[in-house]
Design an enzyme around this catalytic site. Structure first.
Site, PDB file in Angstrom:
ATOM      1  N   CYS A   1      -2.569  28.332  33.249  1.00  9.31           N
ATOM      2  CA  CYS A   1      -1.266  28.544  33.892  1.00  9.31           C
ATOM      3  C   CYS A   1      -0.582  27.225  34.206  1.00  9.31           C
ATOM      4  CB  CYS A   1      -1.445  29.392  35.142  1.00  9.31           C
ATOM      5  SG  CYS A   1      -1.630  31.110  34.700  1.00  9.31           S
TER       6      CYS A   1
ATOM      7  N   TYR B   1     -14.671  14.469  22.001  1.00  7.40           N
ATOM      8  CA  TYR B   1     -13.861  14.615  23.212  1.00  7.40           C
ATOM      9  C   TYR B   1     -13.217  16.011  23.271  1.00  7.40           C
ATOM     10  CZ  TYR B   1     -14.709   9.659  22.779  1.00  7.40           C
ATOM     11  OH  TYR B   1     -15.331   8.448  22.616  1.00  7.40           O
TER      12      TYR B   1
ATOM     13  N   GLY C   1     -18.311   6.824  18.575  1.00  2.00           N
ATOM     14  CA  GLY C   1     -18.557   8.201  18.971  1.00  2.00           C
ATOM     15  C   GLY C   1     -17.766   9.119  18.051  1.00  2.00           C
TER      16      GLY C   1
END
Ligand code: LLP
Length: 458
Positions: A381, A410, A315
């Site tokens: 955050c 990814y 991949g």
């Protein structure tokens, strides 16, 4: 033309030639950013054009790079392994345009979920061109795979029994291979090390577990056993792990033929080919791997007395280096200990640094001076939302663009709407053309499946 007149003409042309050289195509701008020339005005202008037109954060993929990677893998392996079949592991980048490009290059599809199966079908794959690998398949995923004639890569005896029952119910033949756990450590990041004995994946060679699974499947008339598969991990940069794995898998191939009379159509050695994430990093090339694998393979073929097809299913190798994540600087903040460059993307956009402490190169566009050690901090955050730590980069200011390299694998596929931030857009660059291959997420997208807003006061 006399020399003097020629040089005069060249002198007049110089500014025009210079301007052209300074205006790279989008493809050239991406390559220049990779080559650490992001400071050049022409390169910065090209990225600015993209950011102005499409906003940030923005994933940009270079079509030529993806094609080049396929060619590199194929030219290394095809001459040495005549029965080669290459699949693309969709999980690395599930954008239909990316998958379509790889399909057009002749690659099969390796999928991990019902969603990836449907995506592959949408791009034009047929069931038999798809290989479905997952250690935890649901009944609906098994049902759909058998209906489509997809290759089911079986991960447990429990799954095998469920497949048999479903095939019987559908009165169809299930096509299967087994995912084998060879017990090999390819020395990569712990979280993506899949072939070690303690991992959750596959049927272990150890203790004859894998062998007995084949024996059991051969007694099932509803099932056709066609191959063996393994995948020892991801971002593998040395050949050793593959060689050890190939030896063990060829041993299984021989045993299956000698003891069960079973000839496999294919042996899939998985994906996992690493790419360089750092400047100057040398990693195993497809040529290195193919050359090292050839004698091991030939030896195994001679011992087994026949040659199965070699399947590979990378991949990252195809799409990783093709992806550039363009982000914008919101603020720069100096604290007593560090300087933070706060950008408009975080681990919701690119998860790899936070999840694996993965290193991605960062380039500041259009700046070359005043190097400063900074952390590139995301807009999520959480303290851990740091995209790059302790990097010496030209001093950036609010509004500047940065580009994060090697974000094609990814990257978007692991992104989320955490902190209620819509998903980024994706673009495909071909030469000087950029095509939107996924529109930017919107605020309504955030509420799309939550039903109507609750009445006030409830
Ligand atoms: N085949 C199987 C069965 C896999 O599990 C994987 C990846 C591949 C092929 C493709 O591996 P590749 O050629 O891309 O290395 N999110 C992590 C990587 C996870 C890999 C999962 N399996 C990362 O960002 O590094």
């Amino acid at each position: 033309m006399p020399i003097r007149r020629l040089s005069f003409a060249l002198l007049l042309l110089a500014p025009i030639l210079q301007a052209q050289a300074a205006k790279p195509t989008l493809h050239e701008a991406l390559m220049a950013a990779r080559a650490d020339r992001a400071g050049e005005p022409g390169v910065a202008a090209a990225f600015q054009r993209l950011a102005d037109a499409h906003g940030t954060p923005l994933y940009v993929y270079d079509q030529a790079h993806i094609r080049g990677q396929v060619a590199a893998l194929r030219s290394a392996f095809a001459p040495r392994f005549p029965k080669l079949r290459i699949l693309y592991a969709l999980k690395a980048n599930t954008n239909p345009a990316v998958i379509g490009l790889l399909k057009a290059e002749g690659l099969g599809a390796e999928v991990v979920s019902r969603g990836e199966i449907e995506t592959a079908l949408r791009v034009g794959y047929t069931g038999p061109e798809i290989m479905f690998t997952s250690s935890s398949k649901g009944p609906e995923e098994i049902r759909r795979s058998i209906e489509l004639g997809t290759m089911l890569n079986v991960d447990s005896l429990d799954e095998l029994d469920q497949i048999q029952a479903e095939a019987r119910r559908q009165k169809k033949l299930a096509h299967i291979s087994f995912r084998i756990n060879p017990g090999v450590d390819p020395h990569t990041i712990h979280q993506i090390n899949t072939g070690i004995a303690e991992s959750k994946f596959g049927l272990h060679l150890q203790g004859g577990i894998a062998f007995r699974a084949y024996e059991r499947a051969l007694a099932m008339p509803e099932v056709r056993v066609e191959g063996a598969h393994c995948h020892i991990g991801s971002q593998i940069t040395e050949t050793e792990g593959y060689l050890l794995t190939a030896r063990k898998m060829m041993g299984l191939v021989k045993d299956l033929k000698e003891k069960l009379g079973l000839r496999l159509d294919f042996l899939d050695l998985g994906g996992g080919l690493g790419i360089p994430y750092q400047d100057g990093q040398i990693v195993m090339s497809p040529e290195d791997l193919a050359r090292a694998l050839e004698p091991v393979w030939k030896e195994g073929v001679a011992a087994a007395g026949y040659e199965p097809a070699l399947w590979l299913e990378p991949g990252r190798f195809f799409v990783g280096g093709a992806g550039f994540l363009v982000v914008r600087v919101n603020t720069v903040k100096e604290t007593p200990l560090k300087t933070f460059v706060n950008v408009d993307a975080g681990f919701n956009t690119l998860m790899r640094p936070a999840m694996y402490q993965a290193y991605h190169r960062v380039r500041v566009l259009g700046r070359t001076k005043d190097p400063l050690k900074v952390d590139i901090a995301g807009d999520v955050c959480e303290t851990g939302d740091i995209l790059a730590e302790g990097r010496l980069l030209p001093r950036a200011q609010a509004g500047d663009l940065l580009v994060i390299l090697d974000a094609g694998a990814y990257g978007f596929s692991m992104s989320s709407e955490y902190n209620a931030r819509p998903l980024p857009a994706e673009l495909m660059v071909d030469g000087d053309a950029a095509r939107v291959i996924r529109r930017r997420g919107s605020l309504p997208d955030l509420f799309r499946s939550a039903g109507p807003a609750p009445a006030p006061g409830r």
